[in-house]
Design a protein around this motif. Structure first.
Motif, PDB file in Angstrom:
ATOM      1  N   VAL A 237       0.800  -1.342  -0.296  1.00  0.00           N
ATOM      2  CA  VAL A 237      -0.127   0.194  -0.243  1.00  0.00           C
ATOM      3  C   VAL A 237       0.636   1.330   0.011  1.00  0.00           C
ATOM      4  N   ILE A 238       0.556   1.984  -1.226  1.00  0.00           N
ATOM      5  CA  ILE A 238       1.374   3.044  -1.219  1.00  0.00           C
ATOM      6  C   ILE A 238       0.654   4.714  -0.991  1.00  0.00           C
ATOM      7  N   ASP A 239       1.438   4.967   0.397  1.00  0.00           N
ATOM      8  CA  ASP A 239       0.807   6.477   0.543  1.00  0.00           C
ATOM      9  C   ASP A 239       0.081   7.508  -0.822  1.00  0.00           C
ATOM     10  N   ALA A 240      -1.064   7.547  -1.933  1.00  0.00           N
ATOM     11  CA  ALA A 240      -0.688   8.215  -2.362  1.00  0.00           C
ATOM     12  C   ALA A 240      -2.204   8.076  -3.213  1.00  0.00           C
ATOM     13  N   PRO A 241      -2.455   8.714  -4.183  1.00  0.00           N
ATOM     14  CA  PRO A 241      -2.881   8.954  -4.974  1.00  0.00           C
ATOM     15  C   PRO A 241      -3.269   7.727  -6.316  1.00  0.00           C
ATOM     16  N   ILE A 242      -4.461   7.398  -6.168  1.00  0.00           N
ATOM     17  CA  ILE A 242      -3.892   6.368  -7.816  1.00  0.00           C
ATOM     18  C   ILE A 242      -3.622   6.572  -8.682  1.00  0.00           C
ATOM     19  N   ASP A 243      -3.586   7.612  -9.520  1.00  0.00           N
ATOM     20  CA  ASP A 243      -3.300   8.137 -10.698  1.00  0.00           C
ATOM     21  C   ASP A 243      -1.893   8.208 -10.681  1.00  0.00           C
ATOM     22  N   GLU A 244      -1.345   8.693  -8.980  1.00  0.00           N
ATOM     23  CA  GLU A 244       0.137   9.079  -9.579  1.00  0.00           C
ATOM     24  C   GLU A 244       0.870   8.166  -8.863  1.00  0.00           C
ATOM     25  N   VAL A 245       0.519   6.655  -8.280  1.00  0.00           N
ATOM     26  CA  VAL A 245       1.505   5.990  -8.028  1.00  0.00           C
ATOM     27  C   VAL A 245       1.277   4.574  -9.580  1.00  0.00           C
ATOM     28  N   PHE A 246       0.062   4.779 -10.392  1.00  0.00           N
ATOM     29  CA  PHE A 246       0.120   4.484 -11.498  1.00  0.00           C
ATOM     30  C   PHE A 246       0.894   4.577 -12.170  1.00  0.00           C
ATOM     31  N   ALA A 247       1.047   6.311 -12.546  1.00  0.00           N
ATOM     32  CA  ALA A 247       1.734   6.733 -13.500  1.00  0.00           C
ATOM     33  C   ALA A 247       3.378   6.152 -13.309  1.00  0.00           C
TER      34      ALA A 247
ATOM     35  N   ARG B 160       6.813  -6.252 -23.626  1.00  0.00           N
ATOM     36  CA  ARG B 160       6.431  -5.396 -24.555  1.00  0.00           C
ATOM     37  C   ARG B 160       4.701  -5.502 -23.757  1.00  0.00           C
ATOM     38  N   ILE B 161       4.212  -4.164 -23.757  1.00  0.00           N
ATOM     39  CA  ILE B 161       3.270  -3.873 -22.589  1.00  0.00           C
ATOM     40  C   ILE B 161       1.494  -4.776 -23.522  1.00  0.00           C
ATOM     41  N   THR B 162       1.185  -5.523 -22.706  1.00  0.00           N
ATOM     42  CA  THR B 162      -0.183  -6.106 -23.730  1.00  0.00           C
ATOM     43  C   THR B 162      -1.409  -5.044 -23.312  1.00  0.00           C
ATOM     44  N   HIS B 163      -1.276  -4.731 -21.929  1.00  0.00           N
ATOM     45  CA  HIS B 163      -2.737  -4.548 -21.942  1.00  0.00           C
ATOM     46  C   HIS B 163      -2.684  -2.916 -20.665  1.00  0.00           C
ATOM     47  N   TYR B 164      -3.689  -2.112 -20.968  1.00  0.00           N
ATOM     48  CA  TYR B 164      -3.252  -0.705 -19.746  1.00  0.00           C
ATOM     49  C   TYR B 164      -4.810  -0.245 -20.120  1.00  0.00           C
ATOM     50  N   ASP B 165      -4.678  -0.061 -19.089  1.00  0.00           N
ATOM     51  CA  ASP B 165      -6.125   0.690 -18.359  1.00  0.00           C
ATOM     52  C   ASP B 165      -5.641   1.059 -16.657  1.00  0.00           C
ATOM     53  N   PRO B 166      -5.670   2.948 -17.539  1.00  0.00           N
ATOM     54  CA  PRO B 166      -5.089   3.819 -16.438  1.00  0.00           C
ATOM     55  C   PRO B 166      -6.219   4.510 -15.820  1.00  0.00           C
ATOM     56  N   PRO B 167      -6.004   4.641 -14.332  1.00  0.00           N
ATOM     57  CA  PRO B 167      -5.336   3.835 -13.774  1.00  0.00           C
ATOM     58  C   PRO B 167      -5.148   2.332 -12.739  1.00  0.00           C
ATOM     59  N   TYR B 168      -5.980   2.117 -13.074  1.00  0.00           N
ATOM     60  CA  TYR B 168      -6.052   0.091 -12.504  1.00  0.00           C
ATOM     61  C   TYR B 168      -5.633  -0.754 -12.937  1.00  0.00           C
ATOM     62  N   ALA B 169      -4.466  -0.443 -14.146  1.00  0.00           N
ATOM     63  CA  ALA B 169      -4.140  -2.056 -14.521  1.00  0.00           C
ATOM     64  C   ALA B 169      -3.330  -1.901 -15.847  1.00  0.00           C
ATOM     65  N   THR B 170      -2.155  -2.601 -15.699  1.00  0.00           N
ATOM     66  CA  THR B 170      -1.589  -2.967 -16.917  1.00  0.00           C
ATOM     67  C   THR B 170      -0.261  -4.272 -17.048  1.00  0.00           C
ATOM     68  N   GLU B 171      -0.841  -5.321 -17.755  1.00  0.00           N
ATOM     69  CA  GLU B 171       0.141  -6.542 -17.975  1.00  0.00           C
ATOM     70  C   GLU B 171       1.402  -6.239 -19.711  1.00  0.00           C
ATOM     71  N   TYR B 172       2.083  -6.670 -18.859  1.00  0.00           N
ATOM     72  CA  TYR B 172       3.275  -7.324 -20.094  1.00  0.00           C
ATOM     73  C   TYR B 172       4.059  -8.642 -20.362  1.00  0.00           C
TER      74      TYR B 172
END
Length: 149
Positions: free
Chosen positions: A9-19, A65-77
């Motif tokens: 758990v990172i003490d920051a907003p989801i969009d900042e953590v995702f970025a 290689r990135i195969t899925h990108y759903d900001p700010p909820y998920a990324t897959e590679y």
């Protein structure tokens, strides 16, 4: 094939953590990561679907290689190539807003492709190294985002 998962758990907003965590050049904040670079931009975003990134960690070199990108909820590679060689089926980061910040769950499914000993080497050698590296990167994200204004 071994599934490895590290959560923080990172003490920051989801969009900042995702970025922060999808910008892999940030990974060099971890002492176990030597160099990371984006070698091809993805669709719609630098680290979007189709992006290719290159990582040099103390444990080896990886082209992903990135195969899925759903900001700010998920990324897959997927790891397309690596030295030492590995079999890799999935890498995934999911991000969930929780009390106290953002829960990050980083999962990978991989194996050292050595006949007869691959499973044992993956469990005894690769698993602890990979999970420690993921943990260090997540800790670096937490430290970097804690310093934000």
């Amino acid at each position: 094939m071994e599934t490895m998962t590290v959560e923080r758990v990172i003490d920051a907003p989801i969009d900042e953590v995702f970025a922060w965590l999808t910008t892999t050049t940030n990974y060099t904040s971890s002492p176990l990561v030597v160099r990371c670079r984006l070698t091809r931009s993805g669709e719609g975003a630098p680290y979007g679907v189709g992006a290719v990134r290159s990582h040099l960690w103390l444990i080896g070199w990886f082209r992903e290689r990135i195969t899925h990108y759903d900001p700010p909820y998920a990324t897959e590679y997927v790891v397309e190539r690596s030295l030492p060689p590995s079999r890799h089926e999935l890498g995934r980061m999911t991000f969930t807003e929780v009390e106290g910040g953002t829960r990050v769950c980083w999962t990978t499914c991989a194996e050292i492709p050595v006949p007869l000993l691959g499973g044992l080497l993956t469990r005894r050698v690769a698993r602890p190294i990979i999970t420690r590296t993921f943990g260090n990167i997540l800790d670096a994200a937490g430290a970097a985002l804690a310093k934000r204004p």
